[in-house]
Motif scaffolding. Structure first.
Motif, PDB file in Angstrom:
ATOM      1  N   GLY A 153     -12.047   3.643   8.365  1.00  0.00           N
ATOM      2  CA  GLY A 153     -11.418   4.190   7.174  1.00  0.00           C
ATOM      3  C   GLY A 153      -9.910   4.099   7.224  1.00  0.00           C
ATOM      4  N   ILE A 154      -9.316   4.645   8.271  1.00  0.00           N
ATOM      5  CA  ILE A 154      -7.852   4.698   8.344  1.00  0.00           C
ATOM      6  C   ILE A 154      -7.253   3.318   8.598  1.00  0.00           C
ATOM      7  CG2 ILE A 154      -5.901   5.664   9.624  1.00  0.00           C
ATOM      8  CD1 ILE A 154      -7.539   8.143  10.110  1.00  0.00           C
ATOM      9  N   PHE A 155      -7.845   2.555   9.525  1.00  0.00           N
ATOM     10  CA  PHE A 155      -7.289   1.234   9.827  1.00  0.00           C
ATOM     11  C   PHE A 155      -7.431   0.266   8.654  1.00  0.00           C
ATOM     12  CE2 PHE A 155      -7.844   1.772  14.699  1.00  0.00           C
ATOM     13  CZ  PHE A 155      -6.725   2.583  14.701  1.00  0.00           C
ATOM     14  N   SER A 156      -8.539   0.364   7.916  1.00  0.00           N
ATOM     15  CA  SER A 156      -8.682  -0.496   6.743  1.00  0.00           C
ATOM     16  C   SER A 156      -7.675  -0.123   5.665  1.00  0.00           C
ATOM     17  CB  SER A 156     -10.105  -0.406   6.193  1.00  0.00           C
ATOM     18  OG  SER A 156     -10.404   0.908   5.748  1.00  0.00           O
ATOM     19  N   ALA A 157      -7.344   1.167   5.561  1.00  0.00           N
ATOM     20  CA  ALA A 157      -6.326   1.585   4.595  1.00  0.00           C
ATOM     21  C   ALA A 157      -4.958   1.054   4.981  1.00  0.00           C
ATOM     22  CB  ALA A 157      -6.297   3.111   4.497  1.00  0.00           C
ATOM     23  N   MET A 158      -4.698   0.905   6.268  1.00  0.00           N
ATOM     24  CA  MET A 158      -3.399   0.433   6.723  1.00  0.00           C
ATOM     25  C   MET A 158      -3.253  -1.075   6.581  1.00  0.00           C
ATOM     26  SD  MET A 158      -3.165   2.732  10.205  1.00  0.00           S
ATOM     27  CE  MET A 158      -1.854   1.713  10.871  1.00  0.00           C
ATOM     28  N   SER A 159      -4.366  -1.803   6.648  1.00  0.00           N
ATOM     29  CA  SER A 159      -4.272  -3.263   6.755  1.00  0.00           C
ATOM     30  C   SER A 159      -3.671  -3.899   5.514  1.00  0.00           C
ATOM     31  CB  SER A 159      -5.660  -3.847   7.034  1.00  0.00           C
ATOM     32  OG  SER A 159      -6.555  -3.520   5.974  1.00  0.00           O
ATOM     33  N   ILE A 160      -4.137  -3.513   4.315  1.00  0.00           N
ATOM     34  CA  ILE A 160      -3.629  -4.128   3.094  1.00  0.00           C
ATOM     35  C   ILE A 160      -2.185  -3.715   2.841  1.00  0.00           C
ATOM     36  CG2 ILE A 160      -3.942  -4.253   0.591  1.00  0.00           C
ATOM     37  CD1 ILE A 160      -6.903  -3.980   0.992  1.00  0.00           C
ATOM     38  N   GLY A 182     -17.157   0.582  -3.733  1.00  0.00           N
ATOM     39  CA  GLY A 182     -16.965  -0.851  -3.889  1.00  0.00           C
ATOM     40  C   GLY A 182     -16.422  -1.204  -5.268  1.00  0.00           C
ATOM     41  N   LEU A 183     -16.980  -0.574  -6.302  1.00  0.00           N
ATOM     42  CA  LEU A 183     -16.491  -0.826  -7.668  1.00  0.00           C
ATOM     43  C   LEU A 183     -15.058  -0.338  -7.834  1.00  0.00           C
ATOM     44  CD1 LEU A 183     -19.670   0.130  -9.751  1.00  0.00           C
ATOM     45  CD2 LEU A 183     -18.763  -2.162  -9.314  1.00  0.00           C
ATOM     46  N   LEU A 184     -14.764   0.842  -7.288  1.00  0.00           N
ATOM     47  CA  LEU A 184     -13.406   1.374  -7.401  1.00  0.00           C
ATOM     48  C   LEU A 184     -12.408   0.519  -6.621  1.00  0.00           C
ATOM     49  CD1 LEU A 184     -14.070   5.222  -7.080  1.00  0.00           C
ATOM     50  CD2 LEU A 184     -13.509   3.924  -9.143  1.00  0.00           C
ATOM     51  N   ALA A 185     -12.839  -0.044  -5.488  1.00  0.00           N
ATOM     52  CA  ALA A 185     -11.946  -0.911  -4.715  1.00  0.00           C
ATOM     53  C   ALA A 185     -11.600  -2.168  -5.500  1.00  0.00           C
ATOM     54  CB  ALA A 185     -12.599  -1.265  -3.383  1.00  0.00           C
ATOM     55  N   LEU A 186     -12.594  -2.732  -6.193  1.00  0.00           N
ATOM     56  CA  LEU A 186     -12.331  -3.929  -7.001  1.00  0.00           C
ATOM     57  C   LEU A 186     -11.457  -3.605  -8.208  1.00  0.00           C
ATOM     58  CD1 LEU A 186     -15.811  -5.714  -6.968  1.00  0.00           C
ATOM     59  CD2 LEU A 186     -13.698  -6.480  -5.876  1.00  0.00           C
ATOM     60  N   LEU A 187     -11.724  -2.490  -8.862  1.00  0.00           N
ATOM     61  CA  LEU A 187     -10.971  -2.125 -10.071  1.00  0.00           C
ATOM     62  C   LEU A 187      -9.534  -1.741  -9.733  1.00  0.00           C
ATOM     63  CD1 LEU A 187     -13.669  -0.035 -11.990  1.00  0.00           C
ATOM     64  CD2 LEU A 187     -12.918  -2.384 -12.478  1.00  0.00           C
ATOM     65  N   SER A 188      -9.322  -1.174  -8.545  1.00  0.00           N
ATOM     66  CA  SER A 188      -7.969  -0.742  -8.175  1.00  0.00           C
ATOM     67  C   SER A 188      -7.122  -1.853  -7.582  1.00  0.00           C
ATOM     68  CB  SER A 188      -8.039   0.426  -7.191  1.00  0.00           C
ATOM     69  OG  SER A 188      -8.737   0.030  -5.995  1.00  0.00           O
ATOM     70  N   TYR A 189      -7.743  -2.988  -7.274  1.00  0.00           N
ATOM     71  CA  TYR A 189      -6.996  -4.112  -6.699  1.00  0.00           C
ATOM     72  C   TYR A 189      -6.465  -4.971  -7.840  1.00  0.00           C
ATOM     73  CZ  TYR A 189      -5.827  -8.278  -4.026  1.00  0.00           C
ATOM     74  OH  TYR A 189      -5.168  -9.353  -3.475  1.00  0.00           O
ATOM     75  N   HIS A 190      -5.182  -5.122  -7.890  1.00  0.00           N
ATOM     76  CA  HIS A 190      -4.547  -5.939  -8.926  1.00  0.00           C
ATOM     77  C   HIS A 190      -3.639  -6.947  -8.261  1.00  0.00           C
ATOM     78  CE1 HIS A 190      -5.989  -3.115 -11.971  1.00  0.00           C
ATOM     79  NE2 HIS A 190      -5.459  -2.131 -11.262  1.00  0.00           N
ATOM     80  N   LYS A 191      -3.750  -8.173  -8.721  1.00  0.00           N
ATOM     81  CA  LYS A 191      -2.846  -9.205  -8.229  1.00  0.00           C
ATOM     82  C   LYS A 191      -1.464  -9.016  -8.843  1.00  0.00           C
ATOM     83  CE  LYS A 191      -5.755 -13.062  -6.791  1.00  0.00           C
ATOM     84  NZ  LYS A 191      -5.926 -14.520  -6.884  1.00  0.00           N
ATOM     85  N   ARG A 192      -0.489  -8.751  -7.987  1.00  0.00           N
ATOM     86  CA  ARG A 192       0.885  -8.568  -8.456  1.00  0.00           C
ATOM     87  C   ARG A 192       1.745  -9.678  -7.840  1.00  0.00           C
ATOM     88  NH1 ARG A 192      -0.769  -3.093  -7.733  1.00  0.00           N
ATOM     89  NH2 ARG A 192      -0.102  -3.080  -5.548  1.00  0.00           N
ATOM     90  N   TYR A 193       2.307 -10.496  -8.701  1.00  0.00           N
ATOM     91  CA  TYR A 193       3.056 -11.670  -8.223  1.00  0.00           C
ATOM     92  C   TYR A 193       4.539 -11.323  -8.050  1.00  0.00           C
ATOM     93  CZ  TYR A 193      -1.211 -13.826  -9.878  1.00  0.00           C
ATOM     94  OH  TYR A 193      -2.521 -14.132 -10.104  1.00  0.00           O
ATOM     95  N   PHE A 211     -13.542   3.097   1.012  1.00  0.00           N
ATOM     96  CA  PHE A 211     -12.675   4.218   0.636  1.00  0.00           C
ATOM     97  C   PHE A 211     -11.253   3.981   1.142  1.00  0.00           C
ATOM     98  CE2 PHE A 211     -10.887   8.464   1.592  1.00  0.00           C
ATOM     99  CZ  PHE A 211     -10.898   8.999   0.319  1.00  0.00           C
ATOM    100  N   GLY A 212     -11.135   3.440   2.349  1.00  0.00           N
ATOM    101  CA  GLY A 212      -9.817   3.097   2.870  1.00  0.00           C
ATOM    102  C   GLY A 212      -9.137   2.025   2.045  1.00  0.00           C
ATOM    103  N   VAL A 213      -9.908   1.063   1.535  1.00  0.00           N
ATOM    104  CA  VAL A 213      -9.333   0.014   0.690  1.00  0.00           C
ATOM    105  C   VAL A 213      -8.793   0.611  -0.610  1.00  0.00           C
ATOM    106  CG1 VAL A 213      -9.899  -2.036  -0.677  1.00  0.00           C
ATOM    107  CG2 VAL A 213     -10.735  -1.828   1.667  1.00  0.00           C
ATOM    108  N   ILE A 214      -9.503   1.590  -1.171  1.00  0.00           N
ATOM    109  CA  ILE A 214      -9.030   2.244  -2.399  1.00  0.00           C
ATOM    110  C   ILE A 214      -7.677   2.902  -2.155  1.00  0.00           C
ATOM    111  CG2 ILE A 214      -9.523   4.082  -4.055  1.00  0.00           C
ATOM    112  CD1 ILE A 214     -12.506   3.564  -3.546  1.00  0.00           C
TER     113      ILE A 214
END
Length: 370
Positions: A192-199, A359-370, A273-276
């Motif tokens: 949970g915590i390490f996955s939140a830190m990675s992105i 999983g759905l919330l992780a996809l919806l919260s991920y936005h490509k920002r250039y 959850f960490g990805v969110i």
């Protein structure tokens, strides 16, 4: 296929970080080898201050029985209650037992004898446990006197005898109940915590912006981010099972494969959850604040330390939407009681629901920002 290259990048990032590897090893040893001994709900060596106004043979026998008990240790002998109360005020004692004058004389005459017990209730739970232990010890002393006077075995006097039998934790060891739940703590830390830190780390370093200009789909990128932590989580579960068995002599009573199945569902849920959290954070500092906020609440209302049934209604509501609650409950059933899939199916289905929602919330919260 870009997925193999992304996975290669993630594994290289993990194994090239000596701090991360060191934290993993240190935290695993801390949780499984240190915390079970530090977090102990058993009462031992509670200090008792004795006020003996009677000084009869019966009073001396009661005091000796208290002194020989592993639960209590006598910290002082006094002739007045005021002197003993100073021990409570100065934290030199947690209990006072006051044996009044005439205690032994009443017992000789067959008259019920009274003793006063004062318990320091600053820590309410410990005070309740200490009172129960002391009442049991005095009841045992009373039974000894009854056997001596009757000349018979106590079981021949009492019409009903209670013979307790403890299942699934014969020695009533609090560590046995806590060890399976500590797996949830490890998996939350690593997955949970390490996955939140990675992105967030990639966003701060600028590499995420470079990935965003490529045609890599968000679902592929997120999958590549969490898959190494899924594998790491399963390894942690396996090592945890071996350590708990070797060090504490507590093997898995149920199916090991079922334990891995339930653990994998929790690993997927907590890593997503960490990805969110990572998607909602711009900096590592923000991510750590969010992680600490949510993880602290999830731990406290998961049943790790306090049974969910004993919580107030609002806390039980949080526990019902907490994936740790279902994983800890299922792990304890499999580990200690040997439960089969039918008995943990509701917990497993709840974890699968969390996987889908996160999983759905992780996809919806991920936005490509250039």
């Amino acid at each position: 296929m870009t997925l193999p290259f992304l996975l290669e990048k993630e594994f290289k990032q993990i194994f090239r970080n000596p701090v991360l590897i060191g934290v993993m090893i240190f935290f695993t040893c801390l949780v499984l080898l240190v915390l079970p001994w530090a977090i102990n709900f058993e009462l031992k060596n509670a200090s008792v201050s004795v006020v003996n106004r009677d000084e009869s043979i019966y009073a001396e026998r009661l005091i000796q029985k208290i002194d020989l008990s592993p639960t209590f240790e006598i910290s002082g002998y006094h002739h007045t209650y005021a002197e003993a109360f100073e021990d409570i005020e100065q934290s030199r004692a947690s209990l006072i037992i006051d044996i009044p004058d005439g205690f032994g004389e009443n017992l000789e005459k067959g008259i019920p004898a009274e003793t006063m017990l004062l318990v320091n209730a600053v820590d309410g739970s410990q005070a309740s446990v200490a009172k129960g232990y002391m009442q049991g010890l005095i009841a045992s002393f009373s039974d000894e006197l009854l056997r001596e006077r009757s000349g018979h075995n106590l079981s021949e006097i009492l019409p009903v005898e209670i013979v307790p039998e403890y299942r699934f934790n014969t020695n009533l060891d609090s560590k046995t109940a806590m060890l399976p739940a500590f797996l949830a703590m490890l998996l939350t830390m690593f997955c949970g915590i390490f996955s939140a830190m990675s992105i967030v780390l990639e966003r701060e370093s600028g590499s995420l912006q470079q990935i965003n200009v490529t045609p890599i789909k968000p679902i592929v990128y997120i999958f590549a981010k969490v898959l190494p932590f899924w594998i790491l989580g399963l390894i942690v579960v396996g090592l945890g099972i071996l350590l708990i068995d070797w060090v504490y002599g507590v093997p898995v009573a149920g199916s090991v494969s079922l334990l891995f199945l339930v653990s994998f569902a929790f690993i997927v849920a907590i890593s997503l959850f960490g990805v969110i959290i990572s998607n909602l954070s711009e900096t590592l500092q923000q991510a750590m604040f969010l992680v600490l906020f949510f993880i602290l609440i999830l731990f406290l209302v998961s049943g790790l330390f306090t049974p969910v049934a004993a919580m107030p209604a609002w806390a039980r509501l949080i526990a019902w939407i907490n994936p740790l609650t279902y994983y800890i409950h299922a792990t304890r059933l499999i580990f200690l009681r040997g439960s089969v899939f039918a008995e943990v199916s509701s917990d497993y289905l709840a974890l699968l629901a969390f996987c889908l929602i996160f999983g759905l919330l992780a996809l919806l919260s991920y936005h490509k920002r250039y």
